[in-house]
Write a protein that holds these residues in place. Structure first.
Motif, PDB file in Angstrom:
ATOM      1  N   GLY A 132       0.809  -1.216   0.000  1.00  0.00           N
ATOM      2  CA  GLY A 132       0.000   0.000   0.000  1.00  0.00           C
ATOM      3  C   GLY A 132       0.842   1.265   0.000  1.00  0.00           C
ATOM      4  O   GLY A 132       0.515   2.238   0.676  1.00  0.00           O
ATOM      5  N   LEU A 133       1.923   1.277  -0.777  1.00  0.00           N
ATOM      6  CA  LEU A 133       2.826   2.423  -0.796  1.00  0.00           C
ATOM      7  C   LEU A 133       2.241   3.605  -1.562  1.00  0.00           C
ATOM      8  O   LEU A 133       2.488   4.755  -1.222  1.00  0.00           O
ATOM      9  N   LEU A 134       1.484   3.325  -2.614  1.00  0.00           N
ATOM     10  CA  LEU A 134       0.956   4.363  -3.496  1.00  0.00           C
ATOM     11  C   LEU A 134      -0.304   3.836  -4.147  1.00  0.00           C
ATOM     12  O   LEU A 134      -0.387   2.657  -4.494  1.00  0.00           O
ATOM     13  N   SER A 135      -1.300   4.710  -4.283  1.00  0.00           N
ATOM     14  CA  SER A 135      -2.520   4.322  -4.992  1.00  0.00           C
ATOM     15  C   SER A 135      -2.971   5.488  -5.862  1.00  0.00           C
ATOM     16  O   SER A 135      -2.493   6.621  -5.722  1.00  0.00           O
ATOM     17  N   ASN A 136      -3.911   5.205  -6.756  1.00  0.00           N
ATOM     18  CA  ASN A 136      -4.430   6.273  -7.613  1.00  0.00           C
ATOM     19  C   ASN A 136      -5.147   7.347  -6.810  1.00  0.00           C
ATOM     20  O   ASN A 136      -5.325   8.464  -7.289  1.00  0.00           O
ATOM     21  N   ALA A 137      -5.562   7.013  -5.591  1.00  0.00           N
ATOM     22  CA  ALA A 137      -6.245   7.987  -4.742  1.00  0.00           C
ATOM     23  C   ALA A 137      -5.274   8.786  -3.880  1.00  0.00           C
ATOM     24  O   ALA A 137      -5.690   9.687  -3.144  1.00  0.00           O
ATOM     25  N   SER A 138      -3.980   8.487  -3.946  1.00  0.00           N
ATOM     26  CA  SER A 138      -2.996   9.183  -3.116  1.00  0.00           C
ATOM     27  C   SER A 138      -2.886  10.648  -3.519  1.00  0.00           C
ATOM     28  O   SER A 138      -2.959  10.994  -4.709  1.00  0.00           O
ATOM     29  N   ARG A 139      -2.687  11.483  -2.516  1.00  0.00           N
ATOM     30  CA  ARG A 139      -2.310  12.870  -2.785  1.00  0.00           C
ATOM     31  C   ARG A 139      -0.786  12.920  -2.706  1.00  0.00           C
ATOM     32  O   ARG A 139      -0.212  12.608  -1.655  1.00  0.00           O
ATOM     33  N   ALA A 140      -0.121  13.299  -3.790  1.00  0.00           N
ATOM     34  CA  ALA A 140       1.322  13.108  -3.914  1.00  0.00           C
ATOM     35  C   ALA A 140       2.046  14.433  -4.138  1.00  0.00           C
ATOM     36  O   ALA A 140       1.539  15.342  -4.796  1.00  0.00           O
ATOM     37  N   LEU A 141       3.270  14.493  -3.608  1.00  0.00           N
ATOM     38  CA  LEU A 141       4.138  15.655  -3.756  1.00  0.00           C
ATOM     39  C   LEU A 141       5.511  15.192  -4.215  1.00  0.00           C
ATOM     40  O   LEU A 141       6.064  14.239  -3.676  1.00  0.00           O
ATOM     41  N   CYS A 142       6.068  15.890  -5.216  1.00  0.00           N
ATOM     42  CA  CYS A 142       7.448  15.670  -5.641  1.00  0.00           C
ATOM     43  C   CYS A 142       8.267  16.875  -5.196  1.00  0.00           C
ATOM     44  O   CYS A 142       7.967  18.013  -5.563  1.00  0.00           O
ATOM     45  N   VAL A 143       9.286  16.619  -4.392  1.00  0.00           N
ATOM     46  CA  VAL A 143      10.074  17.669  -3.753  1.00  0.00           C
ATOM     47  C   VAL A 143      11.315  17.957  -4.595  1.00  0.00           C
ATOM     48  O   VAL A 143      12.125  17.070  -4.844  1.00  0.00           O
ATOM     49  N   GLY A 144      11.451  19.213  -5.038  1.00  0.00           N
ATOM     50  CA  GLY A 144      12.554  19.569  -5.916  1.00  0.00           C
ATOM     51  C   GLY A 144      12.343  19.034  -7.313  1.00  0.00           C
ATOM     52  O   GLY A 144      13.187  18.342  -7.871  1.00  0.00           O
ATOM     53  N   ALA A 145      11.206  19.387  -7.931  1.00  0.00           N
ATOM     54  CA  ALA A 145      10.752  18.722  -9.160  1.00  0.00           C
ATOM     55  C   ALA A 145      11.163  19.413 -10.456  1.00  0.00           C
ATOM     56  O   ALA A 145      10.834  18.914 -11.531  1.00  0.00           O
ATOM     57  N   ARG A 146      11.793  20.565 -10.385  1.00  0.00           N
ATOM     58  CA  ARG A 146      12.185  21.298 -11.581  1.00  0.00           C
ATOM     59  C   ARG A 146      11.024  21.449 -12.562  1.00  0.00           C
ATOM     60  O   ARG A 146      10.027  22.047 -12.244  1.00  0.00           O
ATOM     61  N   LEU A 147      11.099  20.886 -13.762  1.00  0.00           N
ATOM     62  CA  LEU A 147      10.005  21.046 -14.730  1.00  0.00           C
ATOM     63  C   LEU A 147       8.855  20.079 -14.493  1.00  0.00           C
ATOM     64  O   LEU A 147       7.812  20.204 -15.117  1.00  0.00           O
ATOM     65  N   GLY A 148       9.040  19.097 -13.607  1.00  0.00           N
ATOM     66  CA  GLY A 148       7.912  18.257 -13.229  1.00  0.00           C
ATOM     67  C   GLY A 148       7.829  16.912 -13.902  1.00  0.00           C
ATOM     68  O   GLY A 148       6.736  16.352 -14.041  1.00  0.00           O
ATOM     69  N   GLN A 149       8.962  16.349 -14.305  1.00  0.00           N
ATOM     70  CA  GLN A 149       8.919  15.032 -14.946  1.00  0.00           C
ATOM     71  C   GLN A 149       8.332  13.975 -14.018  1.00  0.00           C
ATOM     72  O   GLN A 149       7.540  13.125 -14.439  1.00  0.00           O
ATOM     73  N   GLU A 150       8.698  14.030 -12.726  1.00  0.00           N
ATOM     74  CA  GLU A 150       8.162  13.070 -11.764  1.00  0.00           C
ATOM     75  C   GLU A 150       6.654  13.235 -11.610  1.00  0.00           C
ATOM     76  O   GLU A 150       5.908  12.260 -11.495  1.00  0.00           O
ATOM     77  N   VAL A 151       6.199  14.487 -11.600  1.00  0.00           N
ATOM     78  CA  VAL A 151       4.765  14.762 -11.467  1.00  0.00           C
ATOM     79  C   VAL A 151       4.019  14.221 -12.678  1.00  0.00           C
ATOM     80  O   VAL A 151       2.960  13.583 -12.557  1.00  0.00           O
ATOM     81  N   ALA A 152       4.555  14.464 -13.862  1.00  0.00           N
ATOM     82  CA  ALA A 152       3.935  13.945 -15.085  1.00  0.00           C
ATOM     83  C   ALA A 152       3.852  12.429 -15.048  1.00  0.00           C
ATOM     84  O   ALA A 152       2.859  11.835 -15.477  1.00  0.00           O
TER      85      ALA A 152
END
Length: 259
Positions: free
Chosen positions: A114-134
């Motif tokens: 249960g580390l991550l689900s589609n319902a998770s609210r997620a933050l990427c710290v130090g994301a620059r242009l946001g590749q991790e977010v995408a």
């Protein structure tokens, strides 16, 4: 005889599910053009005063070169707003990194823990242009955002990882691969733990026993130097990864009750 009216045309088919090529790529190129010709944003002010991180045999600090915290922020922005780097991040690196992060996040989502689900609210710290977010949005985690000193809309908002602009217990999942850029490693970790909900998961990619680039503020000599800073979390696992120059993945879960 009356003419029969023609039936209206059928509605257009629904759009296909998102792929890495359907992420708003043009907006990132426009972002590059805008940022490269605009003055850097002013340094982000701390919400609380800071004190130096206590010395650790596991972390080698490199803050001697900074005359002030504002000097450190300007130094970091030199990399974040470098036009050549932003062109690379938004073009040549974009699909490669989004696809790699998507595979990593999909594995975490499919993990039985249960580390991550589609319902998770997620933050990427130090994301620059946001590749991790995408990548998070690509695998179905729609409520995902990043922070960086320079914003990159629509994926990344402006924020300092030493003083995140979010309330306590906001996120279910936080990811970062910029621990080496933290001038105050204990504050970097404390902010992740503050903004994670009880039971929330933090995933960090770090390099161990490897000197960073000129923008690194610390070198992690032993993974325990990182783990020891998480005072409100339990380690789930530590494993080797091959993640764009980083070799170790650390996964932790915030305790459900305060110590």
């Amino acid at each position: 005889a009356r003419r029969r009216r023609k039936a209206p045309p059928p509605p257009p088919p629904p759009p296909p599910p998102p792929s890495s090529s359907s992420i708003p790529f043009l907006s990132l190129l426009l972002l590059y053009t805008y940022s490269s010709s605009s003055p850097p944003p002013p340094p982000v002010a701390f919400a609380v005063p800071l004190s130096p991180t206590p010395p650790s045999p596991h972390i080698r600090m490199r803050r001697a070169g900074f005359r002030s915290y504002e000097d450190y922020l300007r130094h970091q922005l030199n990399k974040t707003l470098d036009p050549r780097l932003r062109r690379v991040w938004a073009t040549r690196d974009w699909h490669r990194k989004v696809d790699a992060f998507a595979r990593a996040f999909a594995a975490l989502r499919d993990d039985d823990g249960g580390l991550l689900s589609n319902a998770s609210r997620a933050l990427c710290v130090g994301a620059r242009l946001g590749q991790e977010v995408a990548a998070l949005r690509l695998v179905g985690v729609r409520d995902a955002v990043g922070i960086d000193l320079a914003p990159a809309p629509p994926l990344v908002v402006r924020g300092d990882f030493h003083a995140q602009p979010f309330a306590n217990d906001t996120f279910d999942f936080e990811f970062s691969n910029v621990f080496d850029h933290a001038l105050y490693p204990d504050r970097f970790v404390a902010e992740i733990e503050r903004t994670l909900r009880p039971g929330g998961v933090a995933v960090l990619h770090v390099a161990v026993h490897r000197r960073g680039d000129k923008y690194s503020a610390n070198d992690l000599l032993d993974v325990q130097g990182l783990v020891g800073l998480f005072r409100r979390s339990d380690v789930i696992r530590i494993s080797k990864v091959d993640a764009f120059g980083l070799d170790t993945e650390v996964i932790l879960r915030k305790k459900r009750s305060s110590p």
